[in-house]
Design an enzyme around this catalytic site. Structure first.
Site, mmCIF file in Angstrom:
data_model
loop_
_atom_site.group_PDB
_atom_site.id
_atom_site.type_symbol
_atom_site.label_atom_id
_atom_site.label_comp_id
_atom_site.label_asym_id
_atom_site.label_seq_id
_atom_site.Cartn_x
_atom_site.Cartn_y
_atom_site.Cartn_z
ATOM 1 N N ARG A 94 0.800 -1.366 0.151
ATOM 2 C CA ARG A 94 -0.098 -0.186 0.152
ATOM 3 C C ARG A 94 0.856 1.211 -0.018
ATOM 4 O O ARG A 94 0.291 2.518 -0.121
ATOM 5 C CB ARG A 94 -1.030 -0.058 1.503
ATOM 6 N N ASN A 129 34.125 45.392 10.185
ATOM 7 C CA ASN A 129 32.882 45.567 9.367
ATOM 8 C C ASN A 129 33.521 44.963 7.976
ATOM 9 O O ASN A 129 34.673 45.665 7.343
ATOM 10 C CB ASN A 129 32.814 47.106 9.109
HETATM 11 C C1 UD1 Z 1 -1.896 -5.623 11.684
HETATM 12 C C2 UD1 Z 1 -2.927 -6.379 12.485
HETATM 13 C C3 UD1 Z 1 -4.282 -5.719 12.755
HETATM 14 C C4 UD1 Z 1 -3.759 -4.588 13.365
HETATM 15 C C5 UD1 Z 1 -2.720 -3.377 12.434
HETATM 16 C C6 UD1 Z 1 -2.433 -2.434 13.462
HETATM 17 C C7 UD1 Z 1 -2.483 -8.954 12.009
HETATM 18 C C8 UD1 Z 1 -2.956 -9.890 10.974
HETATM 19 N N1 UD1 Z 1 -3.304 -7.660 11.702
HETATM 20 O O1 UD1 Z 1 -2.669 -5.321 10.258
HETATM 21 O O2 UD1 Z 1 -5.124 -6.374 13.481
HETATM 22 O O3 UD1 Z 1 -5.117 -3.582 13.716
HETATM 23 O O4 UD1 Z 1 -1.749 -4.283 12.277
HETATM 24 O O5 UD1 Z 1 -1.357 -1.550 12.509
HETATM 25 O O6 UD1 Z 1 -1.560 -9.042 12.488
HETATM 26 N N2 UD1 Z 1 4.832 -8.067 8.717
HETATM 27 C C9 UD1 Z 1 5.821 -9.062 8.775
HETATM 28 N N3 UD1 Z 1 5.603 -10.507 8.125
HETATM 29 C C10 UD1 Z 1 4.472 -10.526 7.383
HETATM 30 C C11 UD1 Z 1 3.311 -9.680 7.504
HETATM 31 C C12 UD1 Z 1 3.669 -8.566 8.401
HETATM 32 O O7 UD1 Z 1 6.981 -8.588 9.370
HETATM 33 O O8 UD1 Z 1 4.649 -11.859 6.860
HETATM 34 C C13 UD1 Z 1 5.026 -7.045 9.422
HETATM 35 C C14 UD1 Z 1 4.783 -5.800 8.268
HETATM 36 O O9 UD1 Z 1 5.938 -5.280 7.733
HETATM 37 C C15 UD1 Z 1 4.140 -4.696 9.501
HETATM 38 C C16 UD1 Z 1 3.495 -5.762 10.390
HETATM 39 O O10 UD1 Z 1 3.743 -6.836 10.495
HETATM 40 O O11 UD1 Z 1 5.303 -4.018 9.946
HETATM 41 C C17 UD1 Z 1 2.091 -5.428 10.313
HETATM 42 O O12 UD1 Z 1 1.675 -5.799 8.862
HETATM 43 P P1 UD1 Z 1 0.646 -5.074 8.088
HETATM 44 O O13 UD1 Z 1 0.600 -6.062 6.872
HETATM 45 O O14 UD1 Z 1 1.058 -3.805 8.095
HETATM 46 O O15 UD1 Z 1 -0.580 -5.644 8.807
HETATM 47 P P2 UD1 Z 1 -1.930 -4.603 9.026
HETATM 48 O O16 UD1 Z 1 -2.788 -5.160 7.772
HETATM 49 O O17 UD1 Z 1 -1.695 -3.438 9.289
HETATM 50 CA CA CA Z 2 0.117 -2.242 9.327
#
Ligand code: UD1
Ligand code: CA
Length: 459
Positions: A18, A378
């Site tokens: 995103r 100056n």
């Molecule tokens: C996640 C939470 C959601 C919460 C939100 C808060 C889950 C399933 N959802 O959603 O409940 O409200 O954060 O901001 O946990 N990441 C990894 N490896 C992966 C996937 C993600 O390291 O395989 C890391 C991402 O880089 C990121 C964080 O985990 O820093 C959260 O992942 P993201 O995909 O942003 O989750 P959200 O959809 O925001």
């Molecule tokens: Ca997130």
């Protein structure tokens, strides 16, 4: 393993789709620092023994480069982004403490106070989830609670029914666990049927059914703000800016418009400081008492003394500015410039690696580089210290109570002694003695009978 030792596991291996950027999401900049840099800074003042960063395979060198110089960090690669639970599972073999925090690389505004509260909670419970109540919960996991108020599940947006979608208490993604509890729960998480990812949020429902002691800790919407897109990033800037300007105003700083001041680092201010609109402070900046900063000014890594005024459109970087000085408008003060008490640097003046002594003035259109200027001297308009011979830099030394006329070139290395006067338009390249007029200028002549050229007729 010590009893209350803590590891912070920072999840930052997601695709960050995103964000529509070639840079990993956690390395996007917020207020002059990476998102993950904010998270690590928050940890600095807490009792955390080690940090484990989960990153994607292609981002390893980017993270190492960005976070160079930080200690006690283990970088662990998550080969495939299979979800937040999978990310934590990847980290667990590297966790050597019996408590752990899960932090997200994209939740940067969390306070140290809140983290310490989570740490306290884990003394009483096996796991605690940090939550926030938000006006618009879309994009966040919703917190479901039973009739006793215990968290029973976290439902992701995509899986919510209409009622659940209305829940305003959301999952921040930040959790604290006893390590053995996290290990047990993560093993039991199955892939989400819709996304085929392992959701760490499922740990809550499993814990609930297994009678594991889980709790929630509620904090402000601003602290749990998650950054997924460039729009979110600018929203985070807004929240961060407000946090900083609120603190400054509470401490007595006059800020004309808090929406138009950016602090990208640490700004400390004395009493009765006024900061006007469209100003940016970068790195470590200290302003003394009674300092005023006019519009469109950028100050980086500098100290500004009591009673000094910075006029508009000035750029001050790596400088030590004394008290009661005036700078600008339109001045460029470069690194290792030192202004002593009451010195003035005016419009379109550039200074670098130079000292401008007590009460001395460099008021217009001038370059002062590699120079040391004494007191009450100056420097006339359009003066240039010719400090560079194309290969090496050379010093210019100017004494006290010197008068340099306009349009003078001082070819370094050169010394101008106390009380000397240099006539306007001179190019001086030899020693200038004290208390005398030195002038280097060809004789003026007037040519009689000279005719101005006239325009030729076109054929
Ligand atoms: C996640 C939470 C959601 C919460 C939100 C808060 C889950 C399933 N959802 O959603 O409940 O409200 O954060 O901001 O946990 N990441 C990894 N490896 C992966 C996937 C993600 O390291 O395989 C890391 C991402 O880089 C990121 C964080 O985990 O820093 C959260 O992942 P993201 O995909 O942003 O989750 P959200 O959809 O925001
Ligand atoms: Ca997130």
């Amino acid at each position: 393993m010590s009893i209350m030792a803590w590891t912070a596991v920072i999840l930052a291996a997601g695709k960050g789709t995103r964000m529509a950027s070639c840079k990993p999401k956690a390395l996007q900049m917020l207020a002059g620092r990476t998102l993950i840099g904010h998270v690590l800074n928050t940890l600095d003042n807490l009792s955390i023994d080690e940090a484990v960063i989960i990153h994607s395979p292609e981002a390893k060198s980017d993270f190492e480069e960005e976070l160079i110089g930080r200690n006690n960090i283990t970088y662990v690669e998550q080969k495939e982004a299979l979800g937040t639970a999978h990310a934590l599972k990847t980290a667990l073999p590297h966790v050597s403490t019996d408590n752990l925090l899960v932090l997200l690389g994209d939740v940067p505004l969390l306070s140290g106070f809140t983290i310490s509260k989570l740490q306290e909670e884990v003394k009483k419970n096996d796991l605690v989830v940090l939550t926030g109540t938000v006006d618009n919960p879309s994009g966040y996991g919703r917190i479901c609670k039973d009739s006793d108020g215990k968290p029973s599940a976290i439902i992701e947006e995509l899986d919510c029914d209409d009622e659940q979608r209305k829940i305003k208490e959301i999952n921040s993604g930040i959790m604290a666990f006893k390590t053995n509890v996290a290990t047990n729960l993560v093993e039991k998480i199955k892939p989400n049927p819709k996304k085929n990812e392992y959701y760490l949020t499922d740990a809550i429902e499993i814990a609930y059914h297994e009678g594991i002691q889980a709790s929630t800790y509620l904090t402000s919407e601003e602290e749990v703000f998650g950054v997924n897109s460039k729009k979110d990033l600018s929203e985070a800037e807004k929240i961060n800016r407000k946090n900083i300007t609120d603190k400054l105003m509470d401490s007595g700083v006059t800020i004309i418009d808090p929406n138009r001041v950016d602090v990208r680092g640490t700004l400390s201010c004395g009493q009765n400081v006024t900061i006007d609109v469209n100003t940016v402070f970068i790195g470590d900046v200290k302003l003394g008492d009674n300092v005023t900063i006019a519009p469109f000014t950028i100050v980086s890594n500098s100290v500004i003394g009591d009673g000094t005024s910075i006029y508009s459109h000035s750029n001050i970087d790596g400088a030590d500015i004394g008290s009661s000085c005036n700078i600008g408008p339109y001045a460029r003060i470069r690194p290792q410039t030192k202004l002593e008490e009451g010195a003035r640097v005016g419009n379109f003046v550039e200074t670098k690696k130079s000292v401008i002594g007590k009460g001395s003035k460099v008021n217009h259109l001038t370059y002062i580089g590699d120079a040391k200027i004494g007191e009450k001297t100056n420097i006339g308009a359009g003066t240039i210290t010719c400090n560079y011979d194309g290969v090496n830099k050379h010093q210019t030394k100017i004494g006290d109570e010197v008068f340099i006329g306009s349009g003078v070139e001082l070819v370094a290395p050169i010394e101008v002694e106390n009380g000397a006067t240099v006539g306007a338009g001179s190019t001086v390249s030899k020693h200038v003695p004290a208390d005398k007029l030195t002038i280097e200028r060809s004789k003026q002549k007037t040519i009689d009978g000279w005719k101005r050229p006239t325009k030729k007729e076109e054929k």
